[in-house]
Design a protein around this motif. Sequence first.
Motif, PDB file in Angstrom:
ATOM      1  N   LYS A 176      19.361  12.676  25.860  1.00 34.47           N
ATOM      2  CA  LYS A 176      18.245  11.857  25.367  1.00 34.47           C
ATOM      3  C   LYS A 176      18.228  11.888  23.846  1.00 34.47           C
ATOM      4  N   THR A 192      24.685   5.739  32.943  1.00 32.76           N
ATOM      5  CA  THR A 192      23.558   6.641  33.197  1.00 32.76           C
ATOM      6  C   THR A 192      22.306   5.931  32.698  1.00 32.76           C
ATOM      7  N   ARG A 248      17.839   5.860  32.568  1.00 34.13           N
ATOM      8  CA  ARG A 248      16.593   6.602  32.796  1.00 34.13           C
ATOM      9  C   ARG A 248      15.405   5.645  32.651  1.00 34.13           C
ATOM     10  N   ASP A 258      17.071  10.871  36.460  1.00 27.85           N
ATOM     11  CA  ASP A 258      16.002  11.081  35.477  1.00 27.85           C
ATOM     12  C   ASP A 258      15.053   9.897  35.385  1.00 27.85           C
ATOM     13  N   ALA A 259      15.153   8.962  36.337  1.00 19.18           N
ATOM     14  CA  ALA A 259      14.213   7.831  36.347  1.00 19.18           C
ATOM     15  C   ALA A 259      12.797   8.371  36.574  1.00 19.18           C
TER      16      ALA A 259
END
Length: 339
Positions: free
Chosen positions: A174, A273, A275, A296-297
């Motif tokens: 992130k 990937t 989120r 990580d949604a």
Amino acid sequence: MNNVFVYCEIEGTTVADVSLELLTKGRKLANQLGCRLEAVVAGNGLDGIEKQVLPYGVDTLHVFDAPGLFPYTSLPHSSVLINLFKEEKPQICLMGATVIGRDLGPRVSSALTSGLTADCTSLEIGNHEDKKAGITYENLLYQIRPAFGGNIVATIINPEHRPQMATVREGVMKKEILDAGYKGEVVKHDVAKYVPVTDYVVKVIDRHVEQAKHNLKGAPIVVAGGYGVGSKENFNLLFDLAKELHAEVGASRAAVDAGFCDHDRQIGQTGLTVRPKLYIACGISGQIQHIAGMQDAGIIISINNDENAPINTIADYVINGTVEEVLPKMIKYYKQNTK
Ligand SMILES: Cc1cc2nc3c(=O)[nH]c(=O)nc-3n(C[C@H](O)[C@H](O)[C@H](O)COP(=O)(O)OP(=O)(O)OC[C@H]3O[C@@H](n4cnc5c(N)ncnc54)[C@H](O)[C@@H]3O)c2cc1C
């Protein structure tokens, strides 16, 4: 000396997102190790580049600015890192698992005999005890990634050689600005001292950069379809729902392999990937390789005709039914409610 380094990729004069994500991770690792975070940029016309990099908590930014350093070519960038690292002796070096990182990382690690773990999904600091040799290594970089087709998660360490090198794909970490006014030092290097003229043998005459056709990576809502969607035509239902929700459409590998959806929309270990705030999984069973790209949604909704589908165990809401019956209803009621 012995700091954490991040190689920052540059497109024109803009630092790539994956590099900023790695700076955020690098800052955390440096805090744990009690050392400095340093970044390297190599390109052309980089005046003011520090404004993009220092806010991520970079203590020292090494700038290599010369006409031959953009667009990227292998030899000059390799020489920059190899010769800088011989002086600075970093303990860790991170770079993006991109076309550039995949070319540059192995060149640098083999020149420095350091080893490198590609496509890490997590990076941590920890100790390792070699019981046979009776040695405990402290504060190693745990380079964590799926192995054996994703069936195990391997932790790879590099006890003896430095730097400990790892590449990470875009979106896995992130990105977070630490402090917009973070004060770091900027060191402008004399490129000729690091790069021999013979390295400029390859000249890029023309470049075509294809823009991404979608913004799946940054979409707040993703409607993703799997093999259970059944056909390319049925995938249109996902595009219809996505249109109503201002979402993007993603897919599992099985759906891509079956030709239901384009490959650039694949989510998972060997895809993107994401989120998003909301992930609607339609006819996706939830194999570990898919989950790796969306776990990580914020909220996960699963639409599946099998109530025991593995994805249901990580879903916040489960709709037990077929894609063909559930999606038209969702589109209809969403349209009604937003009138
Ligand atoms: C090295 C490696 C890398 C991989 N990388 C990836 C990756 O990046 N991304 C990825 O996704 N996979 C990846 N895979 C493949 C992964 O292992 C699975 O095969 C794949 O994710 C399965 O996709 P699926 O869930 O769409 O299909 P399936 O597993 O076939 O599941 C289909 C689901 O749809 C449901 N269903 C069937 N009909 C309907 C219907 N009409 N309505 C509603 N539900 C229905 C079924 O109950 C089932 O749960 C990788 C595999 C390997 C070995």
